[in-house]
Design an enzyme around this catalytic site. Structure first.
Site, PDB file in Angstrom:
ATOM      1  CE1 TYR A  79      13.301   9.508 -92.514  1.00 35.20           C
ATOM      2  CE2 TYR A  79      15.400  10.671 -92.561  1.00 35.20           C
ATOM      3  CZ  TYR A  79      14.584   9.644 -93.011  1.00 35.20           C
ATOM      4  OH  TYR A  79      15.065   8.751 -93.921  1.00 35.20           O
ATOM      5  CG  PHE A 131      24.459 -16.923 -85.266  1.00 35.00           C
ATOM      6  CD1 PHE A 131      23.894 -17.879 -84.437  1.00 35.00           C
ATOM      7  CD2 PHE A 131      23.639 -15.953 -85.816  1.00 35.00           C
ATOM      8  CE1 PHE A 131      22.537 -17.855 -84.141  1.00 35.00           C
ATOM      9  CE2 PHE A 131      22.285 -15.919 -85.523  1.00 35.00           C
ATOM     10  CZ  PHE A 131      21.735 -16.867 -84.675  1.00 35.00           C
ATOM     11  CB  THR A 132      21.958 -18.909 -89.045  1.00 33.65           C
ATOM     12  OG1 THR A 132      21.412 -18.083 -88.011  1.00 33.65           O
ATOM     13  CG2 THR A 132      21.877 -20.365 -88.616  1.00 33.65           C
ATOM     14  CG  ASP A 222      27.632 -11.659 -82.629  1.00 32.63           C
ATOM     15  OD1 ASP A 222      27.000 -11.026 -81.735  1.00 32.63           O
ATOM     16  OD2 ASP A 222      27.077 -12.403 -83.447  1.00 32.63           O
ATOM     17  CE  LYS A 265      19.507 -12.648 -80.416  1.00 33.70           C
ATOM     18  NZ  LYS A 265      19.206 -12.019 -81.710  1.00 33.70           N
ATOM     19  NE  ARG A 389      19.424 -22.901 -84.511  1.00 32.05           N
ATOM     20  CZ  ARG A 389      19.415 -21.742 -85.185  1.00 32.05           C
ATOM     21  NH1 ARG A 389      19.966 -20.661 -84.699  1.00 32.05           N
ATOM     22  NH2 ARG A 389      18.884 -21.665 -86.378  1.00 32.05           N
ATOM     23  CG  PHE A 456      16.972 -22.123 -89.808  1.00 39.09           C
ATOM     24  CD1 PHE A 456      16.399 -21.168 -89.016  1.00 39.09           C
ATOM     25  CD2 PHE A 456      18.156 -21.826 -90.474  1.00 39.09           C
ATOM     26  CE1 PHE A 456      16.991 -19.925 -88.873  1.00 39.09           C
ATOM     27  CE2 PHE A 456      18.757 -20.586 -90.328  1.00 39.09           C
ATOM     28  CZ  PHE A 456      18.171 -19.625 -89.526  1.00 39.09           C
TER      29      PHE A 456
HETATM   30  C1  P71 Z   1      18.514 -16.470 -81.785  1.00 38.87           C
HETATM   31  C2  P71 Z   1      18.727 -15.354 -82.716  1.00 38.87           C
HETATM   32  C3  P71 Z   1      17.622 -14.968 -83.647  1.00 38.87           C
HETATM   33  C4  P71 Z   1      17.657 -15.946 -84.745  1.00 38.87           C
HETATM   34  C5  P71 Z   1      18.493 -15.743 -85.811  1.00 38.87           C
HETATM   35  C6  P71 Z   1      18.599 -16.711 -86.796  1.00 38.87           C
HETATM   36  C7  P71 Z   1      17.881 -17.875 -86.668  1.00 38.87           C
HETATM   37  C8  P71 Z   1      17.022 -18.063 -85.624  1.00 38.87           C
HETATM   38  C9  P71 Z   1      16.910 -17.093 -84.662  1.00 38.87           C
HETATM   39  C10 P71 Z   1      20.384 -13.816 -83.454  1.00 38.87           C
HETATM   40  C11 P71 Z   1      21.752 -13.445 -83.469  1.00 38.87           C
HETATM   41  C12 P71 Z   1      22.708 -14.074 -82.593  1.00 38.87           C
HETATM   42  C13 P71 Z   1      24.034 -13.751 -82.666  1.00 38.87           C
HETATM   43  C14 P71 Z   1      25.041 -14.390 -81.797  1.00 38.87           C
HETATM   44  C15 P71 Z   1      23.556 -12.189 -84.391  1.00 38.87           C
HETATM   45  C16 P71 Z   1      22.224 -12.480 -84.368  1.00 38.87           C
HETATM   46  C17 P71 Z   1      21.307 -11.778 -85.307  1.00 38.87           C
HETATM   47  N1  P71 Z   1      19.952 -14.824 -82.734  1.00 38.87           N
HETATM   48  N2  P71 Z   1      24.440 -12.813 -83.556  1.00 38.87           N
HETATM   49  O1  P71 Z   1      19.507 -16.920 -81.170  1.00 38.87           O
HETATM   50  O2  P71 Z   1      22.322 -14.992 -81.692  1.00 38.87           O
HETATM   51  O3  P71 Z   1      20.585 -10.826 -84.608  1.00 38.87           O
HETATM   52  O4  P71 Z   1      18.226 -11.645 -84.757  1.00 38.87           O
HETATM   53  O5  P71 Z   1      18.761  -9.283 -84.118  1.00 38.87           O
HETATM   54  O6  P71 Z   1      19.074 -10.038 -86.445  1.00 38.87           O
HETATM   55  O7  P71 Z   1      17.370 -16.909 -81.634  1.00 38.87           O
HETATM   56  P1  P71 Z   1      19.076 -10.420 -85.009  1.00 38.87           P
END
Ligand code: P71
Length: 465
Positions: A79, A131-132, A222, A265, A389, A456
């Site tokens: 833990y 970013f979303t 980021d 990623k 997108r 979305f």
């Molecule tokens: C991607 C994602 C995952 C995603 C997120 C929202 C809508 C659809 C798909 C996530 C990112 C990202 C950047 C630049 C932070 C996050 C969040 N991307 N910054 O591209 O691209 O990270 O998904 O691990 O929470 O499909 P998280």
């Protein structure tokens, strides 16, 4: 020795071979029609078993290396004070140079914490395109995001090498209008996802840093796809042709006060993220919120084994042979589509090929969701899953309730790392080209269900014809 001229080979190949395979399933057109209708024409709502080639995202969909799989067995599932946390911290210090690490379950966990720590109601946060999830957490903390990316980023045909750059004139204007009291930090992304996976130059990061210093404003990064950004710097920025990617990554990080990271990623894992910080007080506040929302600050919602896999993946992410194959595969698909006449965002980005739905389906007005429809059509064609997108992703203006109307209306074909082969890319290109051939007959969609947050993911649509 042969008398003929020596064969000069310029090809590269993936620097790995395949040890385990996973069966994927082809479906019939009738099965796909049924699946898409069930999913409300939203590719996020499809079952993965109904997908043949899954280009929804590169997030958490990567193939781990043998070393990473072996690392899972070294999971120290304590833990508190798991050994794997210390491996993660060491990897972050070695590769990125930040002294403090707060693990989180994934990127948005880190975005949530940093937003709550740094933003107060009424603040504004300038950044190089929204970013979303990043913007949502900034808004939930009471802030407002202001886009300061260069204009070229909004033009799919502009082939500038660094379309992720911050426009320094726009940034200074925001600084002058709101001042350091209302700007907790600049939110800088490398590469820029919503612009098409476009990189930022080191010179631009340096200039942003200088402007921040002039006004006494912090710079947070980021760095979710920083290795891919560094690869582009090496290819495109004067003075970096011989610089190791690792050095470029470090140079960018050194210019910032802290960073958030989705390990799903670059870091080649299926789950994980963290905050990386320099300021001891920000670190104290962040690790305290970590125990509220994520878990104890030596695991942050992750199993020990997840932290181990991520720490190994961080080191693998800056391997140049890997990056050449990764970015090269995206380019291969992008060029196949471009050469077939399909409108794509140029230059081809680091993690995905983005189709320009506005030019692909000019007969469909933006409020009939052309990119959403196009993603559905590509799935119907060959079981290839992609992601909208465009206007659906952009959501509604938090103050007026109107649709945000992004200038880019795109479909993203995103490549998981180390997962698919060149033959898969050929099938994808053929599927998109087949839709391109019948594009004149494609109509739009109506939205039949709209959730409150990040619509979305869960929205539903019905075809207009
Ligand atoms: C991607 C994602 C995952 C995603 C997120 C929202 C809508 C659809 C798909 C996530 C990112 C990202 C950047 C630049 C932070 C996050 C969040 N991307 N910054 O591209 O691209 O990270 O998904 O691990 O929470 O499909 P998280």
């Amino acid at each position: 020795m042969s008398e003929s001229a020596p064969v000069r080979r310029h090809s590269w190949a993936e620097p790995y071979k395949i040890k385990a395979v996973e069966r994927i399933r082809r479906t019939t057109r009738a099965e796909r029609e049924e699946a898409l209708a069930q999913a409300g024409w939203n590719t996020f709502q499809l079952r993965s078993r109904d997908v043949f080639i899954d280009l929804l995202t590169d997030s958490g969909t990567n193939a781990m290396s043998a070393e990473q799989w072996a690392g899972l067995m070294l999971g120290d599932e304590a833990y508190a004070g798991s050994e794997n946390f210390f491996h993660l911290k060491q990897a972050v210090q070695d590769v990125y140079g930040y002294p403090f690490v707060v693990p989180t379950h994934q990127g948005r966990g880190a975005e949530h914490i940093i937003s709550q720590v740094l933003i107060k109601p009424g603040d504004v946060i300038p950044g190089n395109m929204y970013f979303t999830t990043t913007r949502l957490h900034q808004e939930l903390a009471g802030g407002r995001f202001i886009d300061v990316i260069v204009d070229e980023a909004h033009d799919p045909l502009d082939e500038s090498p660094f379309k992720g750059n911050v426009d320094l004139v726009k940034l200074r204007r925001v600084f002058d209008e709101y001042g350091a009291d209302r700007i907790p930090y600049v939110s800088l992304a490398v590469t820029v996802n919503m612009a098409g996976g476009q990189p930022v130059s080191v010179a631009n990061v340096r200039a942003v840093r200088a402007l921040c210093d002039e006004y006494g404003i912090k710079l947070y990064l980021d760095k979710t796809r920083i290795a891919e950004n560094a690869w582009f710097v090496r290819q495109r920025e004067a003075g970096y042709q011989d610089a190791p990617v690792r050095q470029i990554v470090r140079e960018i990080c050194d210019l910032t006060d802290g960073a958030w990271f989705s390990g799903k990623k670059d870091a080649l894992v299926n789950i994980g993220g963290y905050l990386a910080l320099r300021d001891p007080q920000v670190f104290e506040d962040a690790r305290n919120l970590c125990v509220v929302y994520e878990g104890l600050d030596t695991y942050g919602g992750l199993a020990g084994r997840d932290m181990e896999a991520m720490s190994i993946g961080i080191r693998e992410s800056v391997d140049e042979d890997h990056l050449q194959a990764r970015v090269g595969q995206v380019e291969y698909l992008g060029h196949a589509l471009r050469d077939g006449g399909v409108p794509v965002v140029l230059p081809i980005g680091g993690h995905a090929v983005f189709l320009d739905a506005a030019r692909f389906l000019p007969q469909v007005p933006q409020e009939q969701f052309p990119a959403q429809r196009l993603a559905g059509e590509i799935y119907l064609e060959a079981g290839v899953r992609s992601m909208e997108r465009g206007i659906v992703s952009a959501g509604r203006n938090a103050e007026t309730g109107e649709h945000n109307r992004p200038r880019l209306e795109l479909v993203r074909l995103t490549l998981p790392r180390r997962v698919y082969t060149q033959a898969h890319m050929d099938v994808v290109a053929e599927a998109v080209l087949a839709v391109w051939d019948r594009r004149a007959a494609v109509r739009g969609l109506a939205m039949s269900f709209e959730p409150k947050h990040l619509r979305f993911f869960q929205a539903r649509f019905t075809p207009l014809a």
